[in-house]
Scaffold this motif. Structure first.
Motif, short mmCIF file in Angstrom:
data_model
loop_
_atom_site.label_atom_id
_atom_site.label_comp_id
_atom_site.label_asym_id
_atom_site.label_seq_id
_atom_site.Cartn_x
_atom_site.Cartn_y
_atom_site.Cartn_z
N ASP A 134 -5.79 3.76 -4.67
CA ASP A 134 -4.79 3.51 -3.63
C ASP A 134 -3.46 3.02 -4.21
OD1 ASP A 134 -5.68 1.06 -4.49
OD2 ASP A 134 -6.10 0.26 -2.49
N LEU A 135 -3.28 3.18 -5.53
CA LEU A 135 -2.04 2.79 -6.18
C LEU A 135 -1.08 3.97 -6.29
CD1 LEU A 135 -3.28 0.66 -9.23
CD2 LEU A 135 -2.60 -0.16 -6.95
N THR A 136 0.21 3.68 -6.17
CA THR A 136 1.26 4.64 -6.44
C THR A 136 2.06 4.13 -7.62
OG1 THR A 136 1.42 5.29 -4.11
CG2 THR A 136 3.30 5.82 -5.53
N ILE A 137 2.09 4.91 -8.69
CA ILE A 137 2.78 4.53 -9.93
C ILE A 137 3.97 5.45 -10.12
CG2 ILE A 137 2.51 4.22 -12.42
CD1 ILE A 137 -0.57 4.06 -11.87
N ASP A 138 5.16 4.87 -10.12
CA ASP A 138 6.39 5.65 -10.21
C ASP A 138 7.08 5.36 -11.54
OD1 ASP A 138 8.76 6.97 -9.97
OD2 ASP A 138 9.29 6.15 -8.02
N PRO A 139 6.94 6.27 -12.53
CA PRO A 139 7.55 6.03 -13.84
C PRO A 139 9.08 5.95 -13.81
CG PRO A 139 5.85 7.71 -13.98
CD PRO A 139 6.11 7.47 -12.52
N VAL A 144 4.92 -0.15 -9.31
CA VAL A 144 3.57 0.12 -8.83
C VAL A 144 3.46 -0.50 -7.45
CG1 VAL A 144 1.10 -0.24 -9.23
CG2 VAL A 144 2.66 0.05 -11.18
N SER A 145 2.84 0.24 -6.53
CA SER A 145 2.69 -0.29 -5.17
C SER A 145 1.35 0.11 -4.59
CB SER A 145 3.82 0.21 -4.27
OG SER A 145 3.80 1.63 -4.18
N ARG A 146 0.92 -0.65 -3.59
CA ARG A 146 -0.29 -0.34 -2.83
C ARG A 146 0.10 -0.43 -1.35
NH1 ARG A 146 -4.01 -3.63 -4.94
NH2 ARG A 146 -5.34 -2.00 -5.83
N ASP A 147 -0.03 0.69 -0.65
CA ASP A 147 0.33 0.75 0.76
C ASP A 147 1.76 0.27 1.00
OD1 ASP A 147 -2.25 1.65 1.36
OD2 ASP A 147 -3.00 -0.40 1.58
N PHE A 158 2.82 -2.27 -17.33
CA PHE A 158 3.11 -0.99 -16.69
C PHE A 158 2.77 0.17 -17.63
CE2 PHE A 158 5.71 2.68 -15.71
CZ PHE A 158 5.52 2.82 -14.35
N ARG A 159 3.15 0.05 -18.90
CA ARG A 159 2.86 1.13 -19.85
C ARG A 159 1.35 1.32 -20.01
NH1 ARG A 159 6.94 3.25 -22.94
NH2 ARG A 159 5.32 4.06 -24.32
N LEU A 160 0.61 0.23 -20.08
CA LEU A 160 -0.84 0.33 -20.23
C LEU A 160 -1.45 1.04 -19.03
CD1 LEU A 160 -3.49 -0.37 -21.68
CD2 LEU A 160 -3.46 -2.55 -20.47
N ALA A 165 -3.72 5.85 -16.35
CA ALA A 165 -3.72 6.59 -15.08
C ALA A 165 -3.26 8.03 -15.23
CB ALA A 165 -2.82 5.88 -14.07
N ALA A 166 -2.42 8.30 -16.23
CA ALA A 166 -1.90 9.65 -16.41
C ALA A 166 -2.96 10.62 -16.90
CB ALA A 166 -0.73 9.63 -17.39
#
Length: 227
Positions: A134-139, A144-147, A158-160, A165-166
């Motif tokens: 349910d995470l959104t990761i925007d490079p 990073v956000s949830r809902d 963030f890099r980790l 996730a990629a």
């Protein structure tokens, strides 16, 4: 211009490091502090690009300084420590430090670590938004956000998370993560990876004690969930 805040109570070490760092070129500007209170005052009045923080300080120690900064700021922090006990190192990392260097150290190694930690604040991932559970990761914005609610991660965290996730389901050894996230050979020291994984889990997992998004692969390393 790279603004460096050097926090070190030993005058000789402080002055020598300041000269060495500024001697590397005009891109380094070093502000110094000799104790925890002064460090926090410098940080508040003139936010640096990176902080070099001695653990052993008079008054407020480096660990408490780090925790205070981490409440509101994700500026890269490199701990300078004379302690080699693994527990002491882990406590420093858990306080929020991105890296550590053990005294005595070669100034060239410290400069390499500074450059590496600063590179981690820049974006070199694909601009494609990544979904992990349910995470959104925007490079593109390093968010990073949830809902729709933002989750505050440091550049290293963030890099980790993004590396894992990629490539869902791919197992990453600690050595590979050290190379890709920290961007240098850390001579096999896996404590950076393990503590950083713990910090990320504490922020993104619904139940950090039963992680679903970042999974441990026993004897191998870590992987992210596949769905």
């Amino acid at each position: 211009m790279t603004q460096i805040l050097l926090v070190e109570d030993d005058l000789a070490i402080r002055e020598a490091l300041k000269m060495s760092l500024e001697g590397e070129g005009p891109e380094h500007r070093v502000t110094t502090a000799s104790n925890g209170d002064e460090a926090l005052a410098r940080w508040r009045t003139s936010p640096p690009d990176v902080i070099l923080l001695d653990i052993m300080l008079p008054g407020i120690d480096g660990l408490e300084v780090c925790r205070t900064i981490r409440k509101t700021d994700q500026v890269p922090i490199i701990m300078l420590t004379a302690k080699t006990d693994p527990v002491d190192v882990i406590v420093g990392l858990e306080a929020g430090a991105d890296d550590y260097v053990t005294k005595p150290f070669d100034t060239k190694i410290l400069i390499a670590r500074i450059r590496a930690v600063l590179r981690r604040t820049s974006v070199d991932f694909s601009d494609k938004v990544i979904r992990l559970g349910d995470l959104t990761i925007d490079p593109s914005s390093m968010t990073v956000s949830r809902d729709g609610e933002p989750i505050d991660l440091s550049a290293t965290e963030f890099r980790l998370l993004s590396e894992l996730a990629a490539r869902p389901g791919q197992v990453f050894t600690r050595e590979i993560l050290l190379e890709r996230v920290w961007q240098y050979d850390y001579l096999g020291d896996s404590r950076l990876v393990d503590v950083c994984v713990q910090r990320v889990r504490a922020k993104v997992e619904q139940d950090p004690k039963r992680p679903q998004l970042i999974q441990t692969v026993r004897g191998a390393g870590y992987k992210s969930a596949t769905s």
